[in-house]
Scaffold this motif. Sequence first.
Motif, PDB file in Angstrom:
ATOM      1  N   SER A  95     -31.044  -0.103 -37.591  1.00  0.00           N
ATOM      2  CA  SER A  95     -31.293  -0.919 -36.398  1.00  0.00           C
ATOM      3  C   SER A  95     -30.478  -0.439 -35.197  1.00  0.00           C
ATOM      4  O   SER A  95     -30.445  -1.103 -34.163  1.00  0.00           O
ATOM      5  CB  SER A  95     -30.946  -2.383 -36.694  1.00  0.00           C
ATOM      6  OG  SER A  95     -29.563  -2.516 -36.997  1.00  0.00           O
ATOM      7  N   ASP A 104     -27.536  -3.878 -35.356  1.00  0.00           N
ATOM      8  CA  ASP A 104     -27.726  -5.297 -35.027  1.00  0.00           C
ATOM      9  C   ASP A 104     -26.546  -6.145 -35.474  1.00  0.00           C
ATOM     10  O   ASP A 104     -26.015  -6.954 -34.710  1.00  0.00           O
ATOM     11  CB  ASP A 104     -28.999  -5.841 -35.693  1.00  0.00           C
ATOM     12  CG  ASP A 104     -30.282  -5.300 -35.077  1.00  0.00           C
ATOM     13  OD1 ASP A 104     -30.228  -4.669 -33.992  1.00  0.00           O
ATOM     14  OD2 ASP A 104     -31.351  -5.511 -35.683  1.00  0.00           O
ATOM     15  N   SER A 105     -26.121  -5.965 -36.721  1.00  0.00           N
ATOM     16  CA  SER A 105     -25.062  -6.811 -37.281  1.00  0.00           C
ATOM     17  C   SER A 105     -23.717  -6.567 -36.595  1.00  0.00           C
ATOM     18  O   SER A 105     -22.966  -7.507 -36.322  1.00  0.00           O
ATOM     19  CB  SER A 105     -24.930  -6.573 -38.786  1.00  0.00           C
ATOM     20  OG  SER A 105     -24.660  -5.204 -39.046  1.00  0.00           O
ATOM     21  N   THR A 106     -23.410  -5.315 -36.287  1.00  0.00           N
ATOM     22  CA  THR A 106     -22.136  -5.001 -35.646  1.00  0.00           C
ATOM     23  C   THR A 106     -22.134  -5.496 -34.205  1.00  0.00           C
ATOM     24  O   THR A 106     -21.126  -5.996 -33.705  1.00  0.00           O
ATOM     25  CB  THR A 106     -21.854  -3.489 -35.695  1.00  0.00           C
ATOM     26  OG1 THR A 106     -22.112  -3.010 -37.013  1.00  0.00           O
ATOM     27  CG2 THR A 106     -20.416  -3.175 -35.336  1.00  0.00           C
ATOM     28  N   ALA A 108     -23.818  -8.076 -33.076  1.00  0.00           N
ATOM     29  CA  ALA A 108     -23.691  -9.538 -33.149  1.00  0.00           C
ATOM     30  C   ALA A 108     -22.228  -9.926 -33.385  1.00  0.00           C
ATOM     31  O   ALA A 108     -21.733 -10.911 -32.811  1.00  0.00           O
ATOM     32  CB  ALA A 108     -24.579 -10.094 -34.256  1.00  0.00           C
ATOM     33  N   TRP A 109     -21.522  -9.159 -34.213  1.00  0.00           N
ATOM     34  CA  TRP A 109     -20.095  -9.398 -34.474  1.00  0.00           C
ATOM     35  C   TRP A 109     -19.301  -9.251 -33.171  1.00  0.00           C
ATOM     36  O   TRP A 109     -18.454 -10.077 -32.843  1.00  0.00           O
ATOM     37  CB  TRP A 109     -19.612  -8.426 -35.544  1.00  0.00           C
ATOM     38  CG  TRP A 109     -18.168  -8.512 -35.928  1.00  0.00           C
ATOM     39  CD1 TRP A 109     -17.393  -9.636 -36.052  1.00  0.00           C
ATOM     40  CD2 TRP A 109     -17.304  -7.415 -36.250  1.00  0.00           C
ATOM     41  NE1 TRP A 109     -16.112  -9.302 -36.435  1.00  0.00           N
ATOM     42  CE2 TRP A 109     -16.029  -7.945 -36.568  1.00  0.00           C
ATOM     43  CE3 TRP A 109     -17.489  -6.036 -36.320  1.00  0.00           C
ATOM     44  CZ2 TRP A 109     -14.952  -7.149 -36.927  1.00  0.00           C
ATOM     45  CZ3 TRP A 109     -16.417  -5.233 -36.682  1.00  0.00           C
ATOM     46  CH2 TRP A 109     -15.161  -5.790 -36.986  1.00  0.00           C
TER      47      TRP A 109
END
Length: 197
Positions: A95, A104-106, A108-109
Amino acid sequence: MVSPGWCRTKSAVVALGVLLLGGCSGVSPATLESACALFDHRSSWNRALEQTERRWGLPVHVQLAIIHQESKFRSDARPPRERLLWLIPLGRASSAQGYAQALDSTWAWYQEKTGRHGAKRSNFADAVDFIGWYARMSQQRLNISMWDARNQYLAYHEGHGGFERGSHKQKKWLLKVADKVANRSYLYRQQLKSCRP
């Protein structure tokens, strides 16, 4: 005599061309090789790089080297689509997207921890702020110097957990890439001495 209608059409074509050229997110190959040219590419880039250095402590030349490796300074950079039998396009390998190629996850973090919920990966200032923030996390968790472009890049690529486990040590191709990032960082640092106070 030229008709007024033709002049209006010609003006519209010229205006459209200027808009299209101005909207391109890429940077010329010559500019990619010069830290001074990159530093001066856009005044907003200059301000963003310096602000990230002041806020997080990550030197400009390390920021530039990481972005060069990740996206070649393209705001719309994404991993290539995987294909089945070279014909049928499938999904992307990850992503990751934008200047920093953040997942995406990083991302968002980062948004959660910094409170920058409107930050976009396609925005240069947001992307370099993310890189500076991530490098600060790497410094705190892994004790990696902000000036150590090679290990900062390895932690950036593998994630903090992967770096702690040593996942990069089994990837010869990645170690070569990290060496390239370190060399480019050094080159950019030398170049910036001639154009940055």
